[in-house]
Motif scaffolding. Sequence first.
Motif, PDB file in Angstrom:
ATOM      1  N   PRO A 153      -3.186  -3.173 -12.717  1.00  0.00           N
ATOM      2  CA  PRO A 153      -2.182  -4.244 -12.636  1.00  0.00           C
ATOM      3  C   PRO A 153      -2.161  -5.130 -13.884  1.00  0.00           C
ATOM      4  O   PRO A 153      -1.086  -5.560 -14.330  1.00  0.00           O
ATOM      5  CB  PRO A 153      -2.605  -5.040 -11.397  1.00  0.00           C
ATOM      6  N   THR A 154      -3.347  -5.406 -14.450  1.00  0.00           N
ATOM      7  CA  THR A 154      -3.403  -6.248 -15.650  1.00  0.00           C
ATOM      8  C   THR A 154      -2.660  -5.609 -16.811  1.00  0.00           C
ATOM      9  O   THR A 154      -1.846  -6.265 -17.493  1.00  0.00           O
ATOM     10  CB  THR A 154      -4.866  -6.503 -16.059  1.00  0.00           C
ATOM     11  N   VAL A 155      -2.898  -4.329 -17.037  1.00  0.00           N
ATOM     12  CA  VAL A 155      -2.228  -3.636 -18.136  1.00  0.00           C
ATOM     13  C   VAL A 155      -0.730  -3.520 -17.859  1.00  0.00           C
ATOM     14  O   VAL A 155       0.105  -3.727 -18.753  1.00  0.00           O
ATOM     15  CB  VAL A 155      -2.852  -2.245 -18.368  1.00  0.00           C
ATOM     16  N   SER A 156      -0.353  -3.206 -16.634  1.00  0.00           N
ATOM     17  CA  SER A 156       1.059  -3.039 -16.285  1.00  0.00           C
ATOM     18  C   SER A 156       1.848  -4.325 -16.486  1.00  0.00           C
ATOM     19  O   SER A 156       2.929  -4.325 -17.089  1.00  0.00           O
ATOM     20  CB  SER A 156       1.185  -2.575 -14.822  1.00  0.00           C
ATOM     21  N   ILE A 157       1.306  -5.426 -15.981  1.00  0.00           N
ATOM     22  CA  ILE A 157       1.986  -6.719 -16.141  1.00  0.00           C
ATOM     23  C   ILE A 157       2.091  -7.102 -17.610  1.00  0.00           C
ATOM     24  O   ILE A 157       3.114  -7.625 -18.067  1.00  0.00           O
ATOM     25  CB  ILE A 157       1.252  -7.810 -15.338  1.00  0.00           C
ATOM     26  N   SER A 158       1.058  -6.797 -18.366  1.00  0.00           N
ATOM     27  CA  SER A 158       1.047  -7.144 -19.789  1.00  0.00           C
ATOM     28  C   SER A 158       2.164  -6.438 -20.557  1.00  0.00           C
ATOM     29  O   SER A 158       2.889  -7.061 -21.336  1.00  0.00           O
ATOM     30  CB  SER A 158      -0.308  -6.802 -20.408  1.00  0.00           C
ATOM     31  N   VAL A 159       2.306  -5.118 -20.340  1.00  0.00           N
ATOM     32  CA  VAL A 159       3.331  -4.389 -21.088  1.00  0.00           C
ATOM     33  C   VAL A 159       4.738  -4.820 -20.668  1.00  0.00           C
ATOM     34  O   VAL A 159       5.651  -4.901 -21.500  1.00  0.00           O
ATOM     35  CB  VAL A 159       3.155  -2.856 -20.940  1.00  0.00           C
ATOM     36  N   LEU A 160       4.925  -5.125 -19.394  1.00  0.00           N
ATOM     37  CA  LEU A 160       6.238  -5.566 -18.938  1.00  0.00           C
ATOM     38  C   LEU A 160       6.592  -6.940 -19.504  1.00  0.00           C
ATOM     39  O   LEU A 160       7.745  -7.187 -19.897  1.00  0.00           O
ATOM     40  CB  LEU A 160       6.285  -5.593 -17.408  1.00  0.00           C
ATOM     41  N   LEU A 161       5.621  -7.849 -19.556  1.00  0.00           N
ATOM     42  CA  LEU A 161       5.872  -9.174 -20.123  1.00  0.00           C
ATOM     43  C   LEU A 161       6.249  -9.084 -21.599  1.00  0.00           C
ATOM     44  O   LEU A 161       7.210  -9.722 -22.045  1.00  0.00           O
ATOM     45  CB  LEU A 161       4.641 -10.063 -19.951  1.00  0.00           C
TER      46      LEU A 161
ATOM     47  N   ARG B 292      14.710  -5.192 -30.321  1.00  0.00           N
ATOM     48  CA  ARG B 292      15.297  -4.571 -29.132  1.00  0.00           C
ATOM     49  C   ARG B 292      14.677  -3.196 -28.873  1.00  0.00           C
ATOM     50  O   ARG B 292      14.352  -2.859 -27.730  1.00  0.00           O
ATOM     51  CB  ARG B 292      16.819  -4.460 -29.297  1.00  0.00           C
ATOM     52  N   VAL B 293      14.509  -2.412 -29.932  1.00  0.00           N
ATOM     53  CA  VAL B 293      13.912  -1.083 -29.777  1.00  0.00           C
ATOM     54  C   VAL B 293      12.451  -1.197 -29.334  1.00  0.00           C
ATOM     55  O   VAL B 293      12.005  -0.492 -28.422  1.00  0.00           O
ATOM     56  CB  VAL B 293      14.009  -0.290 -31.096  1.00  0.00           C
ATOM     57  N   ALA B 294      11.686  -2.101 -29.970  1.00  0.00           N
ATOM     58  CA  ALA B 294      10.276  -2.270 -29.627  1.00  0.00           C
ATOM     59  C   ALA B 294      10.112  -2.749 -28.189  1.00  0.00           C
ATOM     60  O   ALA B 294       9.214  -2.286 -27.461  1.00  0.00           O
ATOM     61  CB  ALA B 294       9.613  -3.253 -30.596  1.00  0.00           C
ATOM     62  N   GLY B 295      10.957  -3.662 -27.753  1.00  0.00           N
ATOM     63  CA  GLY B 295      10.874  -4.169 -26.387  1.00  0.00           C
ATOM     64  C   GLY B 295      11.134  -3.090 -25.362  1.00  0.00           C
ATOM     65  O   GLY B 295      10.434  -2.997 -24.340  1.00  0.00           O
ATOM     66  N   THR B 296      12.126  -2.264 -25.624  1.00  0.00           N
ATOM     67  CA  THR B 296      12.423  -1.163 -24.703  1.00  0.00           C
ATOM     68  C   THR B 296      11.273  -0.166 -24.643  1.00  0.00           C
ATOM     69  O   THR B 296      10.864   0.277 -23.559  1.00  0.00           O
ATOM     70  CB  THR B 296      13.701  -0.438 -25.152  1.00  0.00           C
ATOM     71  N   ALA B 297      10.712   0.174 -25.812  1.00  0.00           N
ATOM     72  CA  ALA B 297       9.639   1.168 -25.866  1.00  0.00           C
ATOM     73  C   ALA B 297       8.385   0.696 -25.145  1.00  0.00           C
ATOM     74  O   ALA B 297       7.769   1.448 -24.381  1.00  0.00           O
ATOM     75  CB  ALA B 297       9.320   1.499 -27.321  1.00  0.00           C
ATOM     76  N   ILE B 298       7.990  -0.552 -25.385  1.00  0.00           N
ATOM     77  CA  ILE B 298       6.756  -1.031 -24.762  1.00  0.00           C
ATOM     78  C   ILE B 298       6.921  -1.188 -23.251  1.00  0.00           C
ATOM     79  O   ILE B 298       5.983  -0.949 -22.488  1.00  0.00           O
ATOM     80  CB  ILE B 298       6.290  -2.351 -25.415  1.00  0.00           C
ATOM     81  N   ALA B 299       8.128  -1.529 -22.806  1.00  0.00           N
ATOM     82  CA  ALA B 299       8.357  -1.620 -21.365  1.00  0.00           C
ATOM     83  C   ALA B 299       8.266  -0.240 -20.715  1.00  0.00           C
ATOM     84  O   ALA B 299       7.750  -0.095 -19.598  1.00  0.00           O
ATOM     85  CB  ALA B 299       9.725  -2.247 -21.093  1.00  0.00           C
ATOM     86  N   LEU B 300       8.721   0.799 -21.412  1.00  0.00           N
ATOM     87  CA  LEU B 300       8.671   2.154 -20.867  1.00  0.00           C
ATOM     88  C   LEU B 300       7.246   2.679 -20.754  1.00  0.00           C
ATOM     89  O   LEU B 300       6.976   3.601 -19.973  1.00  0.00           O
ATOM     90  CB  LEU B 300       9.501   3.095 -21.744  1.00  0.00           C
ATOM     91  N   SER B 301       6.314   2.102 -21.525  1.00  0.00           N
ATOM     92  CA  SER B 301       4.923   2.574 -21.456  1.00  0.00           C
ATOM     93  C   SER B 301       4.313   2.333 -20.077  1.00  0.00           C
ATOM     94  O   SER B 301       3.305   2.948 -19.726  1.00  0.00           O
ATOM     95  CB  SER B 301       4.068   1.900 -22.537  1.00  0.00           C
TER      96      SER B 301
END
Length: 404
Positions: free
Chosen positions: A278-286, A372-381
């Motif tokens: 959960p910690t990693v998931s929340i971090s990448v989404l934020l 915009r590209v970086a935000g989309t990519a990190i959210a997809l991780s």
Amino acid sequence: MTIENTPQTMTLRSWLALFILALSTFTIVTTELAPVGLLTPIAEGLNASESAVGMTVSLYAWVGALSALFASVFLGNVAKKRLLLTLTIVLFLSNVFAATVNTYSMLLAARIIGALAHGAFWAMIGAAAVAMVPAKYVGAATSIVFGGVSAASVFGVPVSNFIGIHFGWRQAFWLMAVLSVIAFIGITILIPQINSKSSIGFAALKSVFKSSTLWKIYSATLLAVTAHFAAFTYIEPWLNTQAALGKSIIPMVLFFYGIAGLVGNFLTGLVIDKYLKPTVSISVLLIGAVLLFLGLSGSTLSGTAVFASIIIWGVAISGIFVGFQTWVLRMAEDKVFPASAVYVSFFNTAIGVGASVGAWIVSAYSLPMLYRVAGTAIALSVLLVAVIPAKVKRVENTVLAPRH
């Protein structure tokens, strides 16, 4: 990894030794990322473009990735203290060289020298920390040592930026040289002789590459860290585009980012053992949300919005840095050294790829497009994070009762 003569108790010297290792990791990672906060002054001082200076981060990262793999194969059983001291000397020489160069090509050479030490140092530091403490303190030891990496990733850049603006970019590298000397003295006095035998060689490396779980962690690391550094490498030029921020305010913004990162590192340490996924998931989404927001908002953000976004980014990034490293250590079992070395290689490759992709997007498109590209990519991780098991699955030996 098997450890001989493992200490049974923690002493004041043991704790101080861990903090010296944390200072060492802070110094070596800050050296890697220093140009991120100095893109503009270095570019002006050496008559190079900002994208060219950004490539010094990429080159450092790629050489560091190769260095880590080399260390995992050939250096696993070298005396840890001697290796730490040698690598610290190499780092010192690299920073002195970088502080005195007059051309861009000489700066590249100085960075290559430092990167050779970087990969090997980071690959073996976890094994060294584990060998210094009793088994029940392994978690605390790794948190302290890798806290230095996390702190450098979020705090080293604003320090470098502040020094670069007020004293000149060369002074930032001189500071790293001084910290290298302090680390060398601390290691000499406080680090014990470490007798350990690690799984090394091509067979151990091959075993790591056969682990599907580790591959999932490495893949998630590659995507998330690439996206982060693609954006983070160009944070100083992006802040310069904001009308609400004067040039003198930018170091303060980066300083708040660093403080947020330290807070995030502390918070991550409190929850990472129980709530790793959960910690990693929340971090990448934020972080994904923040980068998309910054990329879509143009240059008219208020100062408050900029500060709030940067603080959220700083707090969340520790969940990625500490989280993926902890995940590797948790899953590696007796292959800690080679698994960590491969992780370091992926992490540094991600930094290099991120800086390169960032340079290409900025040159071909724009800074907002990069975010915009970086935000989309990190959210997809987060999709990769979702399929990684949180704990090692152990097969229990059971005895079946005979049927009647």
